[in-house]
Structures are given as C-alpha cells and as structure tokens.
Design a protein around this motif. Structure first.
Motif, short mmCIF file in Angstrom:
data_model
loop_
_atom_site.label_atom_id
_atom_site.label_comp_id
_atom_site.label_asym_id
_atom_site.label_seq_id
_atom_site.Cartn_x
_atom_site.Cartn_y
_atom_site.Cartn_z
N LEU A 1 42.99 2.51 -23.03
CA LEU A 1 41.96 2.06 -23.55
C LEU A 1 40.75 1.98 -22.46
N VAL A 2 41.04 2.05 -21.09
CA VAL A 2 40.29 2.19 -20.13
C VAL A 2 39.58 3.65 -20.24
N PHE A 3 40.37 4.66 -20.42
CA PHE A 3 39.80 6.01 -20.63
C PHE A 3 38.94 6.08 -21.89
N ILE A 4 39.34 5.37 -23.10
CA ILE A 4 38.20 5.42 -24.37
C ILE A 4 37.03 4.81 -23.61
N VAL A 5 37.10 3.82 -23.08
CA VAL A 5 35.91 2.94 -22.62
C VAL A 5 34.70 3.81 -21.85
N SER A 6 35.57 4.50 -20.76
CA SER A 6 34.88 5.40 -19.92
C SER A 6 34.18 6.76 -20.48
N MET A 7 34.99 7.08 -21.58
CA MET A 7 34.44 8.50 -22.37
C MET A 7 33.29 7.88 -23.02
N TYR A 8 33.00 6.71 -23.65
CA TYR A 8 31.98 6.51 -24.42
C TYR A 8 30.79 6.02 -23.79
N LEU A 9 31.39 5.54 -22.35
CA LEU A 9 30.15 5.16 -21.47
C LEU A 9 29.85 6.36 -20.82
N GLY A 10 30.51 7.43 -20.66
CA GLY A 10 29.93 8.60 -20.22
C GLY A 10 28.74 9.44 -21.24
N MET A 11 29.45 9.38 -22.35
CA MET A 11 28.45 9.87 -23.50
C MET A 11 27.38 9.25 -23.53
N TRP B 1 24.39 10.40 -38.21
CA TRP B 1 24.02 9.21 -38.21
C TRP B 1 24.80 8.36 -36.76
N ALA B 2 25.68 9.23 -36.31
CA ALA B 2 26.39 8.69 -35.07
C ALA B 2 25.36 8.84 -33.83
N PRO B 3 25.24 7.64 -33.28
CA PRO B 3 24.21 7.39 -31.90
C PRO B 3 24.52 8.62 -31.06
N ILE B 4 23.73 9.22 -30.64
CA ILE B 4 23.88 10.37 -29.37
C ILE B 4 24.65 11.67 -29.83
N LEU B 5 25.74 11.55 -30.51
CA LEU B 5 26.32 12.56 -30.96
C LEU B 5 25.64 13.44 -32.03
N GLY B 6 25.23 12.79 -32.89
CA GLY B 6 24.31 13.23 -34.01
C GLY B 6 23.06 14.02 -33.99
N GLN B 7 22.45 13.21 -32.84
CA GLN B 7 21.11 14.03 -32.41
C GLN B 7 21.39 15.51 -31.46
N TYR B 8 22.32 15.29 -30.77
CA TYR B 8 22.71 16.23 -29.83
C TYR B 8 23.28 17.49 -30.64
N ALA B 9 24.13 17.18 -31.60
CA ALA B 9 24.89 18.30 -32.47
C ALA B 9 23.74 19.12 -33.09
#
Length: 244
Positions: free
Chosen positions: A11-21, A105-113
């Motif tokens: 769970l901590v990893f997942i939070v850090s992953m999306y925070l890093g994104m 429509w995914a924030p950040i991900l879609g625009q960068y893709a």
C-alpha cells in the motif's frame, strides 16, 4: 502476520507510485508541452522511480532480458499488469503504445501518452477499430520509434487464456517491420487487481525477432506460440505453473 506486513508495504508503495507520477507530471509539464522529448524524459523518470521503490519497499526486483530493439519495429507483448508497461517502456529508447482510448481521460497519464506518440484505439468495434488504428499509426509514422502493442488487447492474469487479436498482424503487414515478441511473468507478483505485491523477481524478456513479410495467419500462430510458451516458462521460474 507476514501477509499483513507485506500488504501494508504494498500500500505504501502504491501511494508513493502515484505521488511520484503527480510530482513528475507537474515538474516536467512545461517542457512536455513544448517538446515530446520532455514528455518522454518524464515517463522514463517515472519508470525508474517505480523500479527503484518497488525493490526496497516491496522486495520485488525487476529484470529486462534479451536484446532490446533500438530500431523501428513492432513490439508485440504479453500484458499482465501495469508493471510490464513500465519495464518495456523504460527499456526501449523511443517506445509508443497502442492504448485504449479511455486512458486519454486519465489525469497526467493520458496527456503524456499523447505527447510521446501513443495511438488511442476504440476497443470492441472490430473491423472499424482496426482500420482506424491502422490509419492513426500511418499518420504518426513520421514520429519514429518502437510501436508497442498488446496482442491480446487487455491484461491477462497468469493461467488465464485470451485470443491473440488480428490487429497486431495488420500493423505488422502495413508497416513492413520486424516484430519483437515480449514474454513476461509480472502478473505472478503484481496482479491485475488488488493491492498486494509479492516479493520476487519480475521479468520481461525480449525474444528473437520475427522477420517482416510472413503471411498473416502463420505470423499470429508463431507469435502466440512463442510468447505464451516463454511466458509460461518465466512464470514457472517464479513458482507459478499454468494449468492446461
């Protein structure tokens, strides 16, 4: 108790992953707006961040095996979880994905893709979607790179079966490029759904390329046999044995 501890670490990893994104998306945004190079560097930095944190937070190491293509090819990969996306994109120099349109429509991900040249497609519309995909790939051919497609069209959990779709063969024929199959076992450790991440060694393996010019049906049969066979071997290496 051990499972609960690993779940919390996951769970901590997942939070850090999306925070890093989020942080990388904001920091690189001005550069990404004016140059695809800025968007690509942001995505590569994110891939490195995920691999690094995954190792020490969760105990899940990652490996990229085989000869990574640097020329313009079709990369036809097995898709088990978000992790294989990260490993493949982080390995090739100028990758661009065939991706489902909803991700726009995914924030950040879609625009960068879009900025790195990914091609959004509508799933479930069969012939019309394939023609649109082929047209969009042709329109974006001026932006060189490795075109990455998931031949089964979706994430497939270890042990599950799904057909290989004709879209990969259409692009292989249209572009006249070699195809590099990619096998993986990442779904054994990072599942399609849920929080828990299992310690171990997650692998993506770039396999010997299939030369351009093969007839469509033979190409798809060869691609499926090689990717499924090698993915099963990698999963067995990780302690998972697919049932027939």
């Amino acid at each position: 108790m051990a499972y609960a501890v690993q779940w919390v670490r996951s769970l901590v990893f997942i939070v850090s992953m999306y925070l890093g994104m989020l942080v990388l998306g904001i920091v690189f945004f001005p550069w990404a707006v004016v140059s695809p190079r800025g968007a690509r560097l942001a995505c590569v930095s994110f891939c490195r961040w995920v691999r690094w944190t995954l190792g020490w937070m969760v105990g899940l190491k990652t490996e990229v095996r085989g000869e990574v293509p640097t020329d313009e090819v079709v990369v036809a990969a097995k898709h088990q979880s978000f992790l294989d996306i990260i490993l493949i994109f982080g390995a090739v120099p100028t990758g661009k994905f065939i991706m489902k349109r909803e991700l726009l429509w995914a924030p950040i991900l879609g625009q960068y893709a879009l900025r790195i040249g990914c091609v959004p497609v509508d799933r479930g519309k069969r012939g019309a979607a394939i023609r649109k995909m082929a047209d969009d790939v042709a329109a974006g051919a001026a932006q060189p790179g490795q075109l990455i497609i998931y031949s089964q069209g979706t994430r497939v959990a270890p042990g599950a079966k799904a057909p290989y779709k004709v879209g990969t063969a259409v692009l292989y024929e249209q572009l006249g490029q070699d195809c590099v199959p990619v096998a993986t076992n990442v779904g054994v450790f990072w599942p399609k759904h849920g929080i828990y991440r299992k310690p171990g060694v997650a692998v993506v393996e770039f396999m010997p390329r299939i030369p351009s010019g093969m007839e469509r049906a033979k190409f798809l049969a060869k691609l499926e046999a090689e990717v499924e066979g090698r993915s099963n071997a990698l999963m067995a290496e990780a302690g998972f044995h697919a049932k027939d």
